[in-house]
Write a protein that holds these residues in place. Structure first.
Motif, PDB file in Angstrom:
ATOM      1  N   SER A 127     -74.526   0.775  60.967  1.00 38.95           N
ATOM      2  CA  SER A 127     -74.915   2.136  60.597  1.00 38.95           C
ATOM      3  C   SER A 127     -74.938   2.278  59.073  1.00 38.95           C
ATOM      4  CB  SER A 127     -73.939   3.144  61.215  1.00 38.95           C
ATOM      5  OG  SER A 127     -72.658   2.966  60.638  1.00 38.95           O
ATOM      6  N   SER A 129     -73.291   4.391  57.195  1.00 41.32           N
ATOM      7  CA  SER A 129     -71.951   4.541  56.620  1.00 41.32           C
ATOM      8  C   SER A 129     -71.258   3.182  56.499  1.00 41.32           C
ATOM      9  CB  SER A 129     -71.102   5.495  57.463  1.00 41.32           C
ATOM     10  OG  SER A 129     -70.956   4.971  58.765  1.00 41.32           O
ATOM     11  N   GLN A 130     -71.492   2.298  57.459  1.00 46.36           N
ATOM     12  CA  GLN A 130     -70.913   0.956  57.372  1.00 46.36           C
ATOM     13  C   GLN A 130     -71.535   0.163  56.217  1.00 46.36           C
ATOM     14  OE1 GLN A 130     -71.757  -0.351  61.350  1.00 46.36           O
ATOM     15  NE2 GLN A 130     -69.646   0.024  62.068  1.00 46.36           N
ATOM     16  N   ASP A 132     -72.727   1.485  53.402  1.00 45.45           N
ATOM     17  CA  ASP A 132     -72.149   2.041  52.162  1.00 45.45           C
ATOM     18  C   ASP A 132     -70.734   1.518  51.945  1.00 45.45           C
ATOM     19  OD1 ASP A 132     -74.461   3.444  51.749  1.00 45.45           O
ATOM     20  OD2 ASP A 132     -73.699   5.311  52.650  1.00 45.45           O
ATOM     21  N   ASP A 133     -69.963   1.426  53.011  1.00 47.25           N
ATOM     22  CA  ASP A 133     -68.591   0.922  52.917  1.00 47.25           C
ATOM     23  C   ASP A 133     -68.580  -0.538  52.463  1.00 47.25           C
ATOM     24  OD1 ASP A 133     -65.779   1.012  53.208  1.00 47.25           O
ATOM     25  OD2 ASP A 133     -65.972   0.029  55.185  1.00 47.25           O
ATOM     26  N   MET A 134     -69.479  -1.367  53.018  1.00 47.84           N
ATOM     27  CA  MET A 134     -69.546  -2.780  52.630  1.00 47.84           C
ATOM     28  C   MET A 134     -70.000  -2.922  51.177  1.00 47.84           C
ATOM     29  SD  MET A 134     -70.934  -4.950  55.876  1.00 47.84           S
ATOM     30  CE  MET A 134     -72.146  -3.812  56.529  1.00 47.84           C
ATOM     31  N   ALA A 136     -69.470  -0.766  48.761  1.00 46.90           N
ATOM     32  CA  ALA A 136     -68.358  -0.356  47.910  1.00 46.90           C
ATOM     33  C   ALA A 136     -67.320  -1.472  47.798  1.00 46.90           C
ATOM     34  CB  ALA A 136     -67.724   0.920  48.463  1.00 46.90           C
ATOM     35  N   ARG A 137     -67.057  -2.156  48.897  1.00 47.26           N
ATOM     36  CA  ARG A 137     -66.100  -3.262  48.848  1.00 47.26           C
ATOM     37  C   ARG A 137     -66.635  -4.441  48.050  1.00 47.26           C
ATOM     38  NH1 ARG A 137     -64.726  -4.954  54.478  1.00 47.26           N
ATOM     39  NH2 ARG A 137     -66.394  -3.611  55.175  1.00 47.26           N
TER      40      ARG A 137
END
Length: 151
Positions: A127, A129-130, A132-134, A136-137
């Motif tokens: 998705s 959001s996933q 964007d999270d990856m 950012a990491r």
């Protein structure tokens, strides 16, 4: 020293040509008639076609008797009976019978099956959001020489 053979010596060793036999095809013993149109010369063909056109000779294609319709119908009936007795249902019939039924779905456990590229790699939908999270990491790993934040 080698001496070349003389003609009398060479001719004495060859068997009589009338005694030679084709040994490869002796076992069948069957003779089949060859259609004369395969072996006829151009002049013979012209003569045959001319006689066929004038009606003096029946056409070669019409000379072979066709199987009567009732014989063909009888053969078809016997084939249908044999198939009904000895063969199972066709795949189309099996599919049509099972079309109304839905197979029972079991949960997919990757440990109990072999690797499938479509299911294991391509089939995983990520998705937004996933993603964007990856991202950012991964932002902390900008260079292989700098110190990154892994957690």
């Amino acid at each position: 020293m080698l001496v070349p053979p003389t003609k009398a010596d060479w001719a004495g060793r060859t068997p009589d040509p009338s005694q030679l036999r084709n040994k490869k095809f002796l076992g069948s013993g069957k003779t089949s008639e060859i259609d004369p149109t395969w072996t006829e010369s151009a002049a013979e063909r012209r003569k045959r076609v001319g006689e066929e056109m004038l009606g003096q000779r029946p056409r070669a294609a019409a000379a072979a008797p066709a199987a009567p319709a009732e014989d063909r119908e009888e053969m078809d009936r016997r084939v249908r009976e044999y198939n009904a007795k000895h063969r199972g249902k066709s795949l189309v019939e099996q599919y049509r019978e099972g079309a109304g039924q839905t197979p029972e779905r079991q949960p997919d456990d990757p440990r109990k099956r072999k690797f499938d590229h479509e299911k294991d790699i391509v089939g995983r939908h990520v998705s937004a959001s996933q993603i964007d999270d990856m991202a950012a990491r991964a932002a902390g790993m900008d260079s292989r020489f700098s110190r990154g934040k892994y957690l």
